[in-house]
Each structure stands twice: as structure tokens, then as C-alpha cells.
Design an enzyme around this catalytic site. Structure first.
Site, mmCIF file in Angstrom:
data_model
loop_
_atom_site.group_PDB
_atom_site.id
_atom_site.type_symbol
_atom_site.label_atom_id
_atom_site.label_comp_id
_atom_site.label_asym_id
_atom_site.label_seq_id
_atom_site.Cartn_x
_atom_site.Cartn_y
_atom_site.Cartn_z
ATOM 1 N N HIS A 1 -16.624 12.203 -55.238
ATOM 2 C CA HIS A 1 -16.778 10.382 -55.107
ATOM 3 C C HIS A 1 -18.128 10.147 -54.030
ATOM 4 C CE1 HIS A 1 -17.183 6.413 -56.388
ATOM 5 N NE2 HIS A 1 -16.369 6.478 -55.137
ATOM 6 N N ASP B 1 -18.030 14.099 -59.245
ATOM 7 C CA ASP B 1 -17.423 12.468 -59.681
ATOM 8 C C ASP B 1 -17.001 11.681 -60.817
ATOM 9 O OD1 ASP B 1 -16.429 9.880 -58.705
ATOM 10 O OD2 ASP B 1 -18.214 9.116 -58.159
ATOM 11 N N ASP C 1 -20.694 3.120 -55.107
ATOM 12 C CA ASP C 1 -19.669 2.540 -55.395
ATOM 13 C C ASP C 1 -19.707 1.026 -55.522
ATOM 14 O OD1 ASP C 1 -16.386 3.496 -55.117
ATOM 15 O OD2 ASP C 1 -16.051 1.511 -54.025
#
Length: 307
Positions: free
Chosen positions: A284, A254, A127
Site C-alpha cells: 500500500h 495493495d 491513499d
């Protein structure tokens, strides 16, 4: 810039995370505040050899890496996890506008390179840990022995973000009170227990502390003329010359970052001739859904590059 600091008692008796922070101070590149305190967590021996740098994203903190830290420590591999400013036990700028992409890159750079003096690194970025970490790799490639890109990317605004990401952004923007634990749970496919949800809520005693999680979706470049688009394009250019091992370890669940995996594999020379794993049945937050598997993958890469 007003800085908030989460009380220590919010972090007592966290499930599966007994690591004590080592704090370092960094400066604000815009000179809008005094020193900013950043929390880091170290496991494994100190000495020669690669050190794994673990960078989390939105809206988590280093607790996300607890099983991977344990795996690395058990393998005798040094590792350092960093709480981004605004998250975890790091200081929290109180206003959404206090957060900029450039500031976050500068804060992590100073914490890792200058305050901790780390070199010979293996980045694991997920991320925002990749949005920030890949900028550092591009800026200082000789400091990195290898990279693990895990459910991340480097947006420039030249390609639209996927609709699931826009839904997440709208949900964060529209939330009167930000339920961080619920947002993390929504990014896990194998469930998230109440103790873990409480640990993700711990850094935020009330909504006044949540400027960081509220700001980060707004900082992702979504148009070609975004303030950080040029810097990210330059980073892509530099990554196109990065020949050290670059492992793309994405989950299969994801919808936000999934399309970035083949782009990274094709663009970075260091990704050639590597067996890029896919973590099946993970969302995710693959560190939650498949932490032991991801930890073993990182151990294997470190042992490979340490030969």
C-alpha cells in the site's frame, strides 16, 4: 475546536528527511477555531514550469515522500509536499469529530491554491492524498497539468469497500493506543526499519494527538447517502472530462486500492494512450517499497508535460 501542536523536538534528526517546513495558515470552513497551521516542504527551483504536489494519506505524513522529494530535487523539478491537518507538523484538531472530509478538502485547497498560490501542478496523490487531491482536480482542473494516482481512489459508497480495508478500520477503531509506525509497517512489503517507524510515530507524542489517524477511516464514504458521496460522484463526473495526462501508477500488492486502478484508467480520458506502470513487489505504501521507481516515473511525466 481545540488544536494541538507537536513540539519541534519530536522532528529532530529524522532519518533521510532534513527538509525544513514552510508554514501557512488556513481558516476553518466551519468557523469553529482560529487559524490552522499547515506544514509544507519545498524542493527544487522556483520559477516557471510544472510543480509537483505531493499529498500523503492515512496515517503518514510528508516523510513518506522523502526519496521522491530527493529524486525530484536532483532532477531540478520543483515540488511541494503538504502535511494534512492532523498529521506531521501541521496542527492537530484534538477530537475525532473535528475531522470531516469537507474540512480536509477545504484546508488543502486553501493551503495550496491561496496561501502558497500554486498553479500548473502535477498531483501525486496516494491513499487520502487522492481522496482529497482528486477532489481538487475535479474542482479546478485548469490548475493541474497532469495527475499521478498512486494506490488511491474516490469512494462514493455505491460499492462496498474491500474486506482488508474494513479490517484496517476495525483495527484503528479498536486500538486503545494507536501504534502509527506499526500500521505503516503493515502496509509495506519490503519491511520498514526502526528509524522510519520512529519518524512515523514522531508527530504523535501521545494518544491525545492521534485524532486525525483515528478519524480518517471513519470519513471514507461507505454508503450511498454518506455526507460526501454526492460530492465524490460530482468529482467522478468532472474527472470523466479531464483530458490532461492522468497516470495510474499502482503497486501490485495493495488489496485495498488495487481494484480502483482499472476503473480510473477506463474512466478518465487523460489516461488513454498512456503506459500505466505497475510497481512490482510493493504494498500500500509504495513510496516506502518503491520510492526511487515512483520518483523516476514522476520525473518522466513532468518532463513530458513540460515540453
Amino acid at each position: 475546536m481545540e488544536l494541538l501542536r507537536t513540539p519541534d523536538d519530536r522532528f529532530t534528526a529524522l532519518s533521510g528527511f532534513a527538509h525544513e517546513p514552510r508554514y501557512v495558515e488556513v481558516t476553518d470552513p466551519d468557523e469553529a477555531s482560529g487559524p490552522v497551521r499547515v506544514a509544507t516542504y519545498r524542493v527544487g527551483p522556483e520559477g516557471p514550469g510544472p510543480t509537483v504536489l505531493l499529498l500523503h494519506g492515512e496515517p503518514t505524513w510528508s516523510y513518506l515522500y522523502r526519496s521522491i522529494l530527493d529524486t525530484l530535487a536532483g532532477a531540478g523539478i520543483p515540488a511541494v509536499a503538504v502535511d494534512l491537518v492532523g498529521f506531521g507538523r501541521s496542527d492537530k484538531p484534538a477530537a475525532v469529530g473535528d475531522h470531516t472530509y469537507a474540512r480536509h478538502v477545504a484546508w488543502v485547497r486553501e493551503a495550496v491554491f491561496d496561501a502558497l498560490g500554486l498553479d500548473d501542478l502535477v498531483l501525486v496523490g496516494q491513499d487520502w492524498g487522492g481522496l482529497i487531491g482528486l477532489r481538487l482536480v475535479a474542482d479546478a482542473p485548469k490548475r493541474f497539468r497532469a495527475v499521478v494516482a498512486a494506490n488511491t481512489g474516490l469512494p462514493t459508497g455505491d460499492v462496498d469497500m474491500p474486506e482488508p480495508w474494513w479490517r484496517f478500520r476495525r483495527a484503528v477503531e479498536g486500538a486503545a493506543t494507536l501504534d502509527v509506525g506499526r500500521f505503516v509497517a503493515s502496509g509495506c512489503t519490503r519491511g520498514l526499519g526502526s528509524a522510519a517507524r520512529a519518524a512515523y510515530d514522531a508527530p504523535f507524542p501521545d494518544d491525545a494527538f492521534t485524532a486525525g489517524p483515528r478519524a480518517m477511516p471513519l470519513l471514507v464514504p461507505t454508503r450511498p447517502d454518506d455526507p460526501e458521496s454526492a460530492a465524490n460522484r460530482a468529482a467522478w463526473d468532472a474527472l470523466g472530462r479531464f483530458t490532461r495526462p492522468f497516470l495510474v501508477a499502482f503497486s501490485d500488492g495493495d488489496p485495498i486500492t488495487g481494484p480502483m486502478a482499472p476503473t480510473l484508467r477506463a474512466h478518465v480520458p487523460g489516461a488513454a494512450d498512456l503506459d500505466h506502470p505497475v510497481l512490482h513487489g510493493a504494498g500500500h505504501f509504495l513510496q516506502e517499497d518503491a520510492g526511487a521507481e515512483l520518483g523516476s516515473i514522476v520525473v518522466g511525466l513532468v518532463r513530458r508535460v513540460a515540453r
